[in-house]
Scaffold this motif. Structure first.
Motif, PDB file in Angstrom:
ATOM      1  N   MET A   1       0.838  -1.288  -0.067  1.00 24.45           N
ATOM      2  CA  MET A   1      -0.082   0.001   0.107  1.00 24.45           C
ATOM      3  C   MET A   1       0.799   1.220  -0.124  1.00 24.45           C
ATOM      4  O   MET A   1       1.764   1.602   0.756  1.00 24.45           O
ATOM      5  CB  MET A   1      -0.732   0.120   1.127  1.00 24.45           C
ATOM      6  N   ALA A   2       0.378   2.138  -0.835  1.00 26.26           N
ATOM      7  CA  ALA A   2       1.297   3.555  -0.689  1.00 26.26           C
ATOM      8  C   ALA A   2      -0.019   4.688  -0.386  1.00 26.26           C
ATOM      9  O   ALA A   2      -1.099   4.436  -0.251  1.00 26.26           O
ATOM     10  CB  ALA A   2       1.564   3.652  -2.358  1.00 26.26           C
ATOM     11  N   ARG A   3       0.666   5.627   0.294  1.00 23.16           N
ATOM     12  CA  ARG A   3      -0.055   6.592   0.823  1.00 23.16           C
ATOM     13  C   ARG A   3       0.383   7.894  -0.010  1.00 23.16           C
ATOM     14  O   ARG A   3       1.574   8.475  -0.047  1.00 23.16           O
ATOM     15  CB  ARG A   3      -0.004   6.991   2.348  1.00 23.16           C
ATOM     16  N   GLN A   4      -0.706   8.724  -0.526  1.00 25.16           N
ATOM     17  CA  GLN A   4      -0.151  10.073  -1.109  1.00 25.16           C
ATOM     18  C   GLN A   4      -1.029  11.126  -0.667  1.00 25.16           C
ATOM     19  O   GLN A   4      -2.318  10.903  -0.025  1.00 25.16           O
ATOM     20  CB  GLN A   4      -0.760   9.952  -2.690  1.00 25.16           C
ATOM     21  N   ARG A   5      -0.413  12.498  -0.448  1.00 22.44           N
ATOM     22  CA  ARG A   5      -1.053  13.612   0.152  1.00 22.44           C
ATOM     23  C   ARG A   5      -0.925  14.466  -1.103  1.00 22.44           C
ATOM     24  O   ARG A   5      -0.021  14.873  -1.843  1.00 22.44           O
ATOM     25  CB  ARG A   5      -0.553  14.196   1.039  1.00 22.44           C
ATOM     26  N   TYR A   6      -2.287  14.982  -1.663  1.00 17.90           N
ATOM     27  CA  TYR A   6      -2.460  16.099  -2.741  1.00 17.90           C
ATOM     28  C   TYR A   6      -2.886  17.525  -2.078  1.00 17.90           C
ATOM     29  O   TYR A   6      -3.809  17.364  -1.190  1.00 17.90           O
ATOM     30  CB  TYR A   6      -3.522  15.516  -3.602  1.00 17.90           C
ATOM     31  N   ILE A   7      -2.606  18.471  -2.933  1.00 15.39           N
ATOM     32  CA  ILE A   7      -3.203  19.973  -2.743  1.00 15.39           C
ATOM     33  C   ILE A   7      -3.771  20.249  -3.884  1.00 15.39           C
ATOM     34  O   ILE A   7      -3.047  20.331  -5.014  1.00 15.39           O
ATOM     35  CB  ILE A   7      -2.300  20.918  -2.207  1.00 15.39           C
ATOM     36  N   VAL A   8      -5.095  20.355  -4.238  1.00 17.08           N
ATOM     37  CA  VAL A   8      -5.917  20.855  -5.333  1.00 17.08           C
ATOM     38  C   VAL A   8      -6.172  22.247  -5.275  1.00 17.08           C
ATOM     39  O   VAL A   8      -6.811  22.678  -4.236  1.00 17.08           O
ATOM     40  CB  VAL A   8      -6.793  19.681  -5.686  1.00 17.08           C
ATOM     41  N   THR A   9      -5.777  22.917  -6.323  1.00 19.99           N
ATOM     42  CA  THR A   9      -6.135  24.292  -6.340  1.00 19.99           C
ATOM     43  C   THR A   9      -6.931  24.973  -7.674  1.00 19.99           C
ATOM     44  O   THR A   9      -6.974  23.953  -8.434  1.00 19.99           O
ATOM     45  CB  THR A   9      -4.908  25.237  -6.368  1.00 19.99           C
ATOM     46  N   GLY A  10      -7.622  25.801  -7.616  1.00 19.59           N
ATOM     47  CA  GLY A  10      -8.141  26.385  -8.560  1.00 19.59           C
ATOM     48  C   GLY A  10      -9.584  26.830  -8.031  1.00 19.59           C
ATOM     49  O   GLY A  10      -9.965  26.850  -6.795  1.00 19.59           O
ATOM     50  N   LYS A  11     -10.673  26.535  -8.699  1.00 20.74           N
ATOM     51  CA  LYS A  11     -12.193  26.746  -8.333  1.00 20.74           C
ATOM     52  C   LYS A  11     -12.425  25.251  -7.997  1.00 20.74           C
ATOM     53  O   LYS A  11     -13.109  24.649  -8.629  1.00 20.74           O
ATOM     54  CB  LYS A  11     -13.129  27.302  -9.446  1.00 20.74           C
ATOM     55  N   VAL A  12     -12.098  25.018  -6.450  1.00 28.03           N
ATOM     56  CA  VAL A  12     -12.630  23.671  -6.046  1.00 28.03           C
ATOM     57  C   VAL A  12     -13.036  23.859  -4.680  1.00 28.03           C
ATOM     58  O   VAL A  12     -13.357  22.718  -4.241  1.00 28.03           O
ATOM     59  CB  VAL A  12     -11.104  23.119  -5.723  1.00 28.03           C
ATOM     60  N   GLY A  29     -11.929   2.319  -4.237  1.00 27.56           N
ATOM     61  CA  GLY A  29     -11.462   1.401  -3.207  1.00 27.56           C
ATOM     62  C   GLY A  29     -10.443   1.946  -2.491  1.00 27.56           C
ATOM     63  O   GLY A  29      -9.984   1.443  -1.729  1.00 27.56           O
ATOM     64  N   LEU A  30     -10.129   3.324  -2.414  1.00 27.31           N
ATOM     65  CA  LEU A  30      -8.954   3.900  -1.708  1.00 27.31           C
ATOM     66  C   LEU A  30      -9.603   4.410  -0.477  1.00 27.31           C
ATOM     67  O   LEU A  30     -10.840   4.446   0.026  1.00 27.31           O
ATOM     68  CB  LEU A  30      -8.758   5.087  -2.419  1.00 27.31           C
ATOM     69  N   ARG A  31      -8.695   4.217   0.776  1.00 31.37           N
ATOM     70  CA  ARG A  31      -8.835   4.909   2.062  1.00 31.37           C
ATOM     71  C   ARG A  31      -8.284   6.377   2.004  1.00 31.37           C
ATOM     72  O   ARG A  31      -7.275   6.734   1.327  1.00 31.37           O
ATOM     73  CB  ARG A  31      -8.324   4.014   2.882  1.00 31.37           C
ATOM     74  N   GLY A  32      -8.813   7.042   3.342  1.00 29.39           N
ATOM     75  CA  GLY A  32      -8.203   8.294   3.315  1.00 29.39           C
ATOM     76  C   GLY A  32      -9.172   9.375   3.582  1.00 29.39           C
ATOM     77  O   GLY A  32     -10.221   9.018   4.342  1.00 29.39           O
ATOM     78  N   TRP A  33      -8.903  10.669   3.252  1.00 29.52           N
ATOM     79  CA  TRP A  33     -10.031  11.588   3.664  1.00 29.52           C
ATOM     80  C   TRP A  33      -9.658  13.001   2.948  1.00 29.52           C
ATOM     81  O   TRP A  33      -8.427  13.102   2.114  1.00 29.52           O
ATOM     82  CB  TRP A  33      -9.488  12.225   5.200  1.00 29.52           C
ATOM     83  N   GLU A  43      -7.429  19.699   0.440  1.00 22.43           N
ATOM     84  CA  GLU A  43      -6.267  18.724   0.627  1.00 22.43           C
ATOM     85  C   GLU A  43      -6.850  17.414   0.845  1.00 22.43           C
ATOM     86  O   GLU A  43      -7.948  17.081   1.414  1.00 22.43           O
ATOM     87  CB  GLU A  43      -5.711  19.260   1.771  1.00 22.43           C
ATOM     88  N   LEU A  44      -5.980  16.373   0.222  1.00 22.25           N
ATOM     89  CA  LEU A  44      -6.542  15.142   0.543  1.00 22.25           C
ATOM     90  C   LEU A  44      -5.438  14.163   0.672  1.00 22.25           C
ATOM     91  O   LEU A  44      -4.251  14.333   0.063  1.00 22.25           O
ATOM     92  CB  LEU A  44      -7.446  14.635  -0.510  1.00 22.25           C
ATOM     93  N   VAL A  45      -5.805  12.966   1.387  1.00 14.90           N
ATOM     94  CA  VAL A  45      -4.685  11.899   1.489  1.00 14.90           C
ATOM     95  C   VAL A  45      -5.451  10.564   0.938  1.00 14.90           C
ATOM     96  O   VAL A  45      -6.661  10.369   1.213  1.00 14.90           O
ATOM     97  CB  VAL A  45      -4.243  11.910   2.994  1.00 14.90           C
ATOM     98  N   ALA A  46      -4.661   9.905   0.408  1.00 15.69           N
ATOM     99  CA  ALA A  46      -5.435   8.602  -0.012  1.00 15.69           C
ATOM    100  C   ALA A  46      -4.422   7.575  -0.151  1.00 15.69           C
ATOM    101  O   ALA A  46      -3.193   7.824  -0.449  1.00 15.69           O
ATOM    102  CB  ALA A  46      -5.720   8.878  -1.809  1.00 15.69           C
ATOM    103  N   LEU A  83      -6.013   4.444   8.417  1.00 14.72           N
ATOM    104  CA  LEU A  83      -7.193   4.798   7.365  1.00 14.72           C
ATOM    105  C   LEU A  83      -8.007   3.498   7.196  1.00 14.72           C
ATOM    106  O   LEU A  83      -7.651   2.383   6.641  1.00 14.72           O
ATOM    107  CB  LEU A  83      -6.798   5.406   6.253  1.00 14.72           C
ATOM    108  N   SER A  84      -9.367   3.495   7.418  1.00 15.00           N
ATOM    109  CA  SER A  84     -10.205   2.449   7.263  1.00 15.00           C
ATOM    110  C   SER A  84     -11.276   2.555   6.174  1.00 15.00           C
ATOM    111  O   SER A  84     -11.486   1.563   5.512  1.00 15.00           O
ATOM    112  CB  SER A  84     -10.822   1.998   8.612  1.00 15.00           C
ATOM    113  N   ARG A  85     -11.210   3.723   5.944  1.00 13.27           N
ATOM    114  CA  ARG A  85     -12.242   4.091   4.791  1.00 13.27           C
ATOM    115  C   ARG A  85     -11.939   5.793   4.298  1.00 13.27           C
ATOM    116  O   ARG A  85     -11.225   6.256   4.814  1.00 13.27           O
ATOM    117  CB  ARG A  85     -13.516   4.153   4.935  1.00 13.27           C
TER     118      ARG A  85
END
Length: 89
Positions: A1-12, A29-33, A43-46, A83-85
């Motif tokens: 399993m890998a874990r990534q953190r993203y920051i998404v910008t724009g009209k979001v 089927g990803l877990r995160g928030w 911001e999200l972590v998957a 992370l469970s879901r």
């Protein structure tokens, strides 16, 4: 399993981006928030296998219909909480 953190910008913010992300991540089927940030970004972590995360990142660039994604930044993460879901904050 890998874990990534993203920051998404724009009209979001205010366009259903978090709800769309929650739905899309669940389909993959990803877990995160996912959460809104005070600066107007999202911001999200998957967590999942690498191939699925790469496909998910492509989807993030599209976003929901009313959004306009300017950038999806892959950020370092040292978050280790279990992370469970996929959840929305």
């Amino acid at each position: 399993m890998a874990r990534q953190r993203y920051i998404v910008t724009g009209k979001v913010q205010g366009v259903g981006f978090r709800y769309w992300t929650h739905h899309t991540a669940s389909l993959f089927g990803l877990r995160g928030w996912v959460r809104n940030r005070p600066d107007g970004s999202v911001e999200l972590v998957a967590e999942g296998d690498i191939a699925t995360l790469q496909q998910f990142e492509k989807e993030l660039w599209q976003g929901p219909v009313n959004s306009h994604v300017a950038n999806v930044s892959l950020c370092d993460t040292n978050l280790r909480e279990p992370l469970s879901r996929f959840t929305m904050h």
